[in-house]
Motif scaffolding. Structure first.
Motif, PDB file in Angstrom:
ATOM      1  N   SER A  20       0.839  -1.197   0.000  1.00 12.71           N
ATOM      2  CA  SER A  20       0.000   0.000   0.000  1.00 12.71           C
ATOM      3  C   SER A  20       0.873   1.246   0.000  1.00 12.71           C
ATOM      4  O   SER A  20       0.631   2.208  -0.730  1.00 12.71           O
ATOM      5  CB  SER A  20      -0.899   0.007   1.237  1.00 12.71           C
ATOM      6  OG  SER A  20      -1.425   1.301   1.450  1.00 12.71           O
ATOM      7  N   ALA A  21       1.915   1.206   0.818  1.00 12.89           N
ATOM      8  CA  ALA A  21       2.765   2.390   0.967  1.00 12.89           C
ATOM      9  C   ALA A  21       3.560   2.668  -0.306  1.00 12.89           C
ATOM     10  O   ALA A  21       3.575   3.781  -0.822  1.00 12.89           O
ATOM     11  CB  ALA A  21       3.710   2.197   2.156  1.00 12.89           C
ATOM     12  N   GLY A  23       4.358   3.011  -3.963  1.00 13.27           N
ATOM     13  CA  GLY A  23       3.543   3.166  -5.166  1.00 13.27           C
ATOM     14  C   GLY A  23       4.008   4.380  -5.944  1.00 13.27           C
ATOM     15  O   GLY A  23       5.183   4.771  -5.880  1.00 13.27           O
ATOM     16  N   LEU A  24       3.058   4.991  -6.639  1.00 11.49           N
ATOM     17  CA  LEU A  24       3.389   6.170  -7.431  1.00 11.49           C
ATOM     18  C   LEU A  24       3.946   7.277  -6.555  1.00 11.49           C
ATOM     19  O   LEU A  24       4.743   8.097  -6.998  1.00 11.49           O
ATOM     20  CB  LEU A  24       2.131   6.661  -8.143  1.00 11.49           C
ATOM     21  CG  LEU A  24       1.559   5.696  -9.179  1.00 11.49           C
ATOM     22  CD1 LEU A  24       0.169   6.142  -9.600  1.00 11.49           C
ATOM     23  CD2 LEU A  24       2.486   5.631 -10.391  1.00 11.49           C
ATOM     24  N   GLY A  25       3.518   7.293  -5.306  1.00 11.52           N
ATOM     25  CA  GLY A  25       4.004   8.304  -4.370  1.00 11.52           C
ATOM     26  C   GLY A  25       5.517   8.289  -4.255  1.00 11.52           C
ATOM     27  O   GLY A  25       6.150   9.339  -4.144  1.00 11.52           O
ATOM     28  N   ASN A  26       6.108   7.113  -4.284  1.00 16.49           N
ATOM     29  CA  ASN A  26       7.559   7.002  -4.121  1.00 16.49           C
ATOM     30  C   ASN A  26       8.303   7.268  -5.414  1.00 16.49           C
ATOM     31  O   ASN A  26       9.349   7.902  -5.426  1.00 16.49           O
ATOM     32  CB  ASN A  26       7.935   5.580  -3.691  1.00 16.49           C
ATOM     33  CG  ASN A  26       7.146   5.131  -2.487  1.00 16.49           C
ATOM     34  OD1 ASN A  26       5.925   4.993  -2.550  1.00 16.49           O
ATOM     35  ND2 ASN A  26       7.820   4.933  -1.383  1.00 16.49           N
ATOM     36  N   TYR A 102      -5.117   9.331  -8.595  1.00 18.13           N
ATOM     37  CA  TYR A 102      -4.067   8.308  -8.618  1.00 18.13           C
ATOM     38  C   TYR A 102      -4.296   7.339  -9.778  1.00 18.13           C
ATOM     39  O   TYR A 102      -3.373   6.907 -10.451  1.00 18.13           O
ATOM     40  CB  TYR A 102      -4.141   7.565  -7.288  1.00 18.13           C
ATOM     41  CG  TYR A 102      -2.904   6.813  -6.875  1.00 18.13           C
ATOM     42  CD1 TYR A 102      -1.986   7.379  -6.003  1.00 18.13           C
ATOM     43  CD2 TYR A 102      -2.673   5.512  -7.310  1.00 18.13           C
ATOM     44  CE1 TYR A 102      -0.858   6.681  -5.593  1.00 18.13           C
ATOM     45  CE2 TYR A 102      -1.558   4.808  -6.898  1.00 18.13           C
ATOM     46  CZ  TYR A 102      -0.650   5.400  -6.033  1.00 18.13           C
ATOM     47  OH  TYR A 102       0.452   4.704  -5.622  1.00 18.13           O
ATOM     48  N   PHE A 217       1.405  10.838   2.596  1.00 21.07           N
ATOM     49  CA  PHE A 217       0.905  10.194   1.386  1.00 21.07           C
ATOM     50  C   PHE A 217       1.691   8.914   1.107  1.00 21.07           C
ATOM     51  O   PHE A 217       1.123   7.852   0.859  1.00 21.07           O
ATOM     52  CB  PHE A 217       1.047  11.166   0.209  1.00 21.07           C
ATOM     53  CG  PHE A 217       0.535  10.638  -1.084  1.00 21.07           C
ATOM     54  CD1 PHE A 217      -0.827  10.666  -1.368  1.00 21.07           C
ATOM     55  CD2 PHE A 217       1.385  10.109  -2.036  1.00 21.07           C
ATOM     56  CE1 PHE A 217      -1.316  10.178  -2.566  1.00 21.07           C
ATOM     57  CE2 PHE A 217       0.907   9.614  -3.241  1.00 21.07           C
ATOM     58  CZ  PHE A 217      -0.451   9.656  -3.505  1.00 21.07           C
ATOM     59  N   SER A 218       3.006   9.046   1.189  1.00 18.56           N
ATOM     60  CA  SER A 218       3.844   7.921   0.827  1.00 18.56           C
ATOM     61  C   SER A 218       3.645   6.733   1.773  1.00 18.56           C
ATOM     62  O   SER A 218       3.674   5.585   1.348  1.00 18.56           O
ATOM     63  CB  SER A 218       5.299   8.384   0.825  1.00 18.56           C
ATOM     64  OG  SER A 218       6.129   7.355   0.437  1.00 18.56           O
ATOM     65  N   SER A 220       0.909   6.020   3.256  1.00 19.36           N
ATOM     66  CA  SER A 220      -0.534   5.713   3.287  1.00 19.36           C
ATOM     67  C   SER A 220      -1.152   6.048   4.644  1.00 19.36           C
ATOM     68  O   SER A 220      -1.998   5.315   5.142  1.00 19.36           O
ATOM     69  CB  SER A 220      -0.805   4.234   2.995  1.00 19.36           C
ATOM     70  OG  SER A 220      -0.188   3.807   1.827  1.00 19.36           O
ATOM     71  N   MET A 223      -5.522   8.518   6.695  1.00 16.72           N
ATOM     72  CA  MET A 223      -6.867   8.348   6.145  1.00 16.72           C
ATOM     73  C   MET A 223      -7.459   6.988   6.479  1.00 16.72           C
ATOM     74  O   MET A 223      -8.473   6.594   5.922  1.00 16.72           O
ATOM     75  CB  MET A 223      -6.873   8.558   4.636  1.00 16.72           C
ATOM     76  CG  MET A 223      -5.850   7.732   3.908  1.00 16.72           C
ATOM     77  SD  MET A 223      -6.355   7.325   2.241  1.00 16.72           S
ATOM     78  CE  MET A 223      -7.518   6.014   2.523  1.00 16.72           C
ATOM     79  N   ALA A 225      -6.188   3.963   6.013  1.00 16.20           N
ATOM     80  CA  ALA A 225      -5.804   2.770   5.242  1.00 16.20           C
ATOM     81  C   ALA A 225      -5.149   1.752   6.176  1.00 16.20           C
ATOM     82  O   ALA A 225      -5.387   0.546   6.074  1.00 16.20           O
ATOM     83  CB  ALA A 225      -4.848   3.137   4.107  1.00 16.20           C
ATOM     84  N   SER A 315      -1.320  -0.167  -4.237  1.00 18.63           N
ATOM     85  CA  SER A 315      -1.753   1.033  -3.519  1.00 18.63           C
ATOM     86  C   SER A 315      -3.221   1.352  -3.802  1.00 18.63           C
ATOM     87  O   SER A 315      -3.985   1.680  -2.893  1.00 18.63           O
ATOM     88  CB  SER A 315      -0.893   2.244  -3.898  1.00 18.63           C
ATOM     89  OG  SER A 315       0.464   1.994  -3.616  1.00 18.63           O
ATOM     90  N   SER A 318      -5.484  -0.717  -1.766  1.00 16.26           N
ATOM     91  CA  SER A 318      -5.672  -0.310  -0.371  1.00 16.26           C
ATOM     92  C   SER A 318      -6.544   0.936  -0.280  1.00 16.26           C
ATOM     93  O   SER A 318      -7.281   1.128   0.681  1.00 16.26           O
ATOM     94  CB  SER A 318      -4.322  -0.081   0.317  1.00 16.26           C
ATOM     95  OG  SER A 318      -3.719   1.093  -0.153  1.00 16.26           O
ATOM     96  N   LEU A 319      -6.463   1.785  -1.301  1.00 15.14           N
ATOM     97  CA  LEU A 319      -7.311   2.975  -1.294  1.00 15.14           C
ATOM     98  C   LEU A 319      -8.778   2.595  -1.453  1.00 15.14           C
ATOM     99  O   LEU A 319      -9.651   3.140  -0.802  1.00 15.14           O
ATOM    100  CB  LEU A 319      -6.890   3.922  -2.420  1.00 15.14           C
ATOM    101  CG  LEU A 319      -5.613   4.724  -2.146  1.00 15.14           C
ATOM    102  CD1 LEU A 319      -4.986   5.226  -3.442  1.00 15.14           C
ATOM    103  CD2 LEU A 319      -5.907   5.905  -1.220  1.00 15.14           C
TER     104      LEU A 319
HETATM  105  N1  PHE Z   1       1.182   5.390  -0.356  1.00 17.73           N
HETATM  106  C1  PHE Z   1       0.707   5.302  -1.695  1.00 17.73           C
HETATM  107  C2  PHE Z   1       1.842   5.717  -2.607  1.00 17.73           C
HETATM  108  O1  PHE Z   1       2.853   6.179  -2.185  1.00 17.73           O
HETATM  109  C3  PHE Z   1      -0.532   6.111  -1.907  1.00 17.73           C
HETATM  110  C4  PHE Z   1      -1.574   5.929  -0.851  1.00 17.73           C
HETATM  111  C5  PHE Z   1      -1.961   6.998  -0.069  1.00 17.73           C
HETATM  112  C6  PHE Z   1      -2.163   4.691  -0.643  1.00 17.73           C
HETATM  113  C7  PHE Z   1      -2.897   6.851   0.946  1.00 17.73           C
HETATM  114  C8  PHE Z   1      -3.116   4.524   0.351  1.00 17.73           C
HETATM  115  C9  PHE Z   1      -3.472   5.588   1.131  1.00 17.73           C
HETATM  116  O2  PHE Z   1       1.752   5.601  -3.779  1.00 17.73           O
END
Ligand code: PHE
Length: 461
Positions: A20-21, A23-26, A102, A217-218, A220, A223, A225, A315, A318-319
């Protein structure tokens, strides 16, 4: 809990939460935020915030989830604090907003996989035209949402866990290989210095709150999750060590992908302080893969974007799981119906984001904040609201709830299951101190100042 499914092992939970953590965020967002935030100064703030603020909140989220075995709204009701379930509602809204944009970016990643598989390395130069082609990107995004919904409809342990276990390590290895390659290129060191040696004059308040939002965000966080995933964790698992592993895995992928990107940008003689934003990896990487030669370039390039798509998928899953778990638990709605209904809703909410990168002028130049020198797209706007504002707000509320409503000794008792030496340890002291004083004060202050700064142009610091 019967009928709800659970992770098959401790490793299963860590793999899924790390899935989940990471993903595109990283890989997509972190490098461009670094380049907008002045390089190493941003990286430093990001790492500091993760250790000081994000880590204790991560443990609190997992503990709340495991204690109640519920979704983020039901969890607070179950503990007897119905009013605090507003945290869960906020989280669900936030999850819907985040997934809505996303999914569009995931569509880009998947589209790049298809293009590069066919040897179209020129796609890097055509990024703007690619994102403006809303029909094609719309098709890819639809496919992505369908895949997400399919996995979520299968339930949490079978789908999510299996995929994470294999794909995450593969992504890590590919990234390490690319980092090593990038560092050998001529001129790469200029990028490495920019990335690692902080210029403290670059630290503005905006850099700080963007780095904070990126941290939440990165990981998760903020919120629910991890409340949702925590609800599937076994009572004998050690949450502190699990959280450390998830945090380290996530940070490692971000930091490696930043290192790779800045070495590459510098070696191509490009401007490190890019204002280009969201296109960064998509414009820079295809040309790099092309240099590998047509066969190896296609293999490595296609593998990269395919793995990025999978990282995004673990990710998005999990969202989507957050609102779905809520509907299933609280309204006893059939899981499949909840999944497909939510997926459709979120897709619709994402349509303006689909049009926000050249597809429509209105959504591309959607809003100009007071005091800002340029307009923000609809997609950026959603990110500003959800990532930089709502997630830290969620974190703030979770810290206050845990320390002062649920109470520290109950929090400790939950952690102590699976971690018998926790009570009275230095770990406990640090976690208690940060969750009761550091998180509420710093997150509270940053939240107020962020709203004033970003949305009203009032710059108090
Ligand atoms: N953490 C995910 C990412 O880095 C995005 C995400 C945010 C997923 C919040 C779940 C909840 O890509």
């Amino acid at each position: 809990m019967a009928g709800r499914g659970g992770f098959s092992s401790k490793f299963g939970f860590i793999a899924a939460a790390a899935g989940s953590a990471v993903g595109l965020g990283n890989i997509w967002q972190f490098p461009f935020k670094v380049s907008q935030g002045g390089g190493a100064a941003f990286v430093l703030m990001y790492v500091l915030f993760i250790f000081i603020l994000c880590f204790p909140i991560m443990i609190a989220e997992i503990a709340i989830g495991r204690k109640t075995q519920k979704n983020p709204v039901g969890a607070f009701v179950d503990m007897g604090f119905k009013k605090w379930s507003v945290i869960g509602i906020l989280g669900i809204v936030c999850g819907i907003l985040i997934l809505s944009f996303y999914n569009v970016v995931a569509g880009w990643a998947f589209g790049y996989f298809l293009e590069i598989s066919q040897g179209n390395f020129g796609i890097g130069k055509e990024f703007s035209a690619f994102t403006a082609d809303t029909t094609t990107v719309g098709i890819y995004s639809t496919m992505f949402m369908l895949a997400t919904a399919f996995i979520v409809s299968q339930g949490v342990s079978s789908g999510i866990e299996k995929a994470s276990k294999i794909l995450m390590p593969t992504l890590l290895f590919l990234l390490i290989g690319l980092v090593i390659y990038s560092l050998t290129l001529d001129g790469a060191m200029r990028g490495v210095e920019y990335y690692l040696i902080p210029d403290f004059s670059k630290i503005t308040f905006k850099v700080a709150y963007t780095a904070l939002g990126q941290g939440f965000f990165s990981l998760s966080l903020g919120m629910g999750a991890l409340i949702t995933y925590g609800s599937y964790v076994g009572k004998n698992d050690n949450m502190v060590s699990s959280a450390v592993m998830i945090m380290i895995a996530d940070m490692t992928i971000s930091l490696l992908s930043g290192l790779m990107m800045f070495a590459l940008i510098a070696s191509q003689g490009l401007d490190l302080n890019s204002k280009g934003g969201a296109g960064l990896i998509f414009t820079v990487l295809p040309g790099v893969f092309q240099n590998f030669g047509s066969v190896l370039g296609i293999i490595v390039g296609a593998a990269f974007f395919l793995l990025l798509s999978f990282a995004a998928l673990t990710s998005t899953v999990s969202l989507l799981e957050v609102p779905v778990a809520y509907l299933v638990d609280e309204y006893k709605i059939n899981r499949k119906l909840a999944v497909w209904g939510m997926a459709l809703l979120i897709f619709l909410v994402g349509i303006p984001s689909l049009y926000a990168n050249g597809g429509s002028d209105f959504f591309t130049n959607f809003i100009t904040y007071p005091g800002a020198d340029a307009s923000s797209s609809f997609m950026d706007f959603v990110g500003h609201v959800a990532n930089d504002t709502f997630l830290p707000l969620g974190g703030l509320l979770i810290s206050i709830f845990t320390a002062y409503v649920w109470k520290k000794h109950n929090f400790s008792a939950e952690i102590a299951q699976g971690n018998p030496t926790f009570v009275g340890s230095w770990q406990e002291k640090i976690i208690h101190f940060t969750i009761s004083y550091v998180c509420p004060s710093i997150l509270g202050t940053i939240f107020i100042l962020t709203v004033l700064d970003r949305f009203f142009g009032v710059k108090l610091i």
